[in-house]
Design an enzyme around this catalytic site. Structure first.
Site, PDB file in Angstrom:
ATOM      1  N   HIS A  60       0.850  -1.200   0.000  1.00 49.97           N
ATOM      2  CA  HIS A  60       0.000   0.000   0.000  1.00 49.97           C
ATOM      3  C   HIS A  60       0.883   1.246   0.000  1.00 49.97           C
ATOM      4  CE1 HIS A  60      -3.170  -2.782   0.990  1.00 49.97           C
ATOM      5  NE2 HIS A  60      -2.636  -3.063   2.163  1.00 49.97           N
ATOM      6  N   GLU A 100      -1.782  -0.415   8.196  1.00 55.81           N
ATOM      7  CA  GLU A 100      -2.764  -1.317   8.817  1.00 55.81           C
ATOM      8  C   GLU A 100      -2.097  -2.183   9.875  1.00 55.81           C
ATOM      9  OE1 GLU A 100      -4.066  -3.186   5.151  1.00 55.81           O
ATOM     10  OE2 GLU A 100      -2.780  -4.906   5.470  1.00 55.81           O
ATOM     11  N   HIS A 132       3.531  -7.389   1.704  1.00 57.85           N
ATOM     12  CA  HIS A 132       2.922  -8.306   2.666  1.00 57.85           C
ATOM     13  C   HIS A 132       1.879  -9.201   2.006  1.00 57.85           C
ATOM     14  CE1 HIS A 132       0.143  -4.874   2.460  1.00 57.85           C
ATOM     15  NE2 HIS A 132      -0.822  -5.728   2.771  1.00 57.85           N
ATOM     16  N   ARG A 142      -1.522  -4.797  -6.083  1.00 61.87           N
ATOM     17  CA  ARG A 142      -1.237  -6.244  -6.104  1.00 61.87           C
ATOM     18  C   ARG A 142       0.068  -6.437  -6.866  1.00 61.87           C
ATOM     19  NH1 ARG A 142      -5.986  -8.701  -8.569  1.00 61.87           N
ATOM     20  NH2 ARG A 142      -7.124  -8.510  -6.633  1.00 61.87           N
TER      21      ARG A 142
END
Length: 344
Positions: free
Chosen positions: A101, A119, A177, A197
């Protein structure tokens, strides 16, 4: 000012190719029959309020109607006039793609003013041998990673970390991740829908096509080294006779605290709305004048407490999570930074 109430939300369920039925099998959610559900979004802006006086309104509508009295000045200072945090339950029956991200600055510039995404994950259940991807096994660079993606052998460069129930993982923006197969977790993130992605192990969709990748943007924002810390150190906070409390993760965007309730806890909302999610708990929120009003929620349910709610008490037993946007001098955040200096 018009009085505000807690908002009990019905999660929105998302079908995914890697999801399963575990959210229902383990007693978290009721799922539609025969669908593979990967994610339950607890605080999506389209989720519907379940309790009066808000019944049937979406969280997004309530943000518009209640404004700052729902969001709070701390949340608005960082996120503006939008709901700040997205909480989710995730059932990774199969492994997810490798993702990254962007941070807020990159997203603002390249994604039309959107937020980036930092996150964290609270592992609720993990099959023996289950693992996550978090960063690279050794320092690498953009061209080596681009070549490995092209040859469909990126796995060889990634760091895999075994996980078990109770582990807390922090995933700052820029961290490459992936959630591995056989993991059920609770995720808290900046409210952003930007995911690049990077790699999907060469998997094909049901139509026999490769899934869309966002390789150039992923390479532009990725950090090309091992992660400074993967499993973070929670900090024990001062509890009381009716509860114990830990700060699990803290950063400028959110603080996530775990409350082990054994009776009653008194608190109040201040500069930010709060998200309460019951893990293994049934709890009643008492609020309003003389705490005469109440709302009960149970395992797998989430409630938003508006910033202007003021004093409230929680009564019940079991484990729940409480998250909010912190002030710069938030004591839980300061204590957590001291315990996790690599991430401060």
């Amino acid at each position: 000012m018009e009085s505000v109430h807690p908002i009990l939300l019905e999660a929105s369920l998302h079908e995914t190719i890697w999801g399963g039925r575990r959210l229902e099998e383990d007693g978290w959610k009721k799922l539609p029959p025969a669908k593979l559900i990967g994610e339950a979004w607890e605080t999506e802006v389209n989720t519907l309020a379940q309790n009066p006086p808000y019944t049937g309104k979406t969280l997004g509508q309530l943000v518009i109607e209640l404004g700052s009295s729902l969001l709070g000045p701390q949340a608005e200072a960082i996120f503006g006039p939008r709901f700040p945090l997205l909480a989710k339950f995730i059932d990774a029956h199969q492994k997810l793609s490798v993702q990254v991200h962007p941070d807020d600055a990159y997203a603002a510039q390249h994604e039309g003013g959107k937020l980036g995404k930092t996150e964290c994950w609270y592992i609720l259940a993990a099959e023996p041998g289950a693992a996550i991807v978090h960063g690279f096994a050794a320092p690498t660079n953009r061209s080596a990673v681009a070549t490995a993606i092209e040859k469909v052998e990126l796995e060889q460069l990634l760091h895999e970390e075994p996980v078990q129930a109770g582990d807390i993982i922090f995933v700052p923006a820029g961290t490459v991740h992936a959630i591995g197969a056989g993991i059920l977790l609770y995720e808290l993130q900046e409210y952003s829908d930007i995911t690049y992605r990077m790699y999907d192990y060469g998997r094909l969709t049901a139509e026999g096509k490769p899934r869309e990748l966002h390789i150039e943007r992923a390479l532009a924002v990725a950090h090309y080294g091992p992660s400074a810390r993967i499993k973070v150190r929670p900090v024990t906070l001062a509890g009381g006779p009716g509860y114990e409390e830990r700060c699990l993760v803290a950063c400028r965007y959110f603080v996530m605290r775990e409350l082990a309730l054994k009776g009653e806890v008194h608190d109040q909302t201040t500069g930010s709305c709060q998200i309460l999610s019951a893990l293994r708990a049934e709890a009643t929120i008492h609020y309003g004048p003389s705490q005469q009003l109440h709302l009960t929620f149970t395992r797998g349910q989430s409630v938003v407490l508006p910033a202007a709610l003021g004093p409230y008490s929680l009564e019940g037993h079991g484990l729940l999570l409480r998250s909010y946007v912190p002030a710069p001098n938030d004591p839980a955040w300061l204590a957590w930074k001291e315990a996790n200096p690599e991430l401060a």
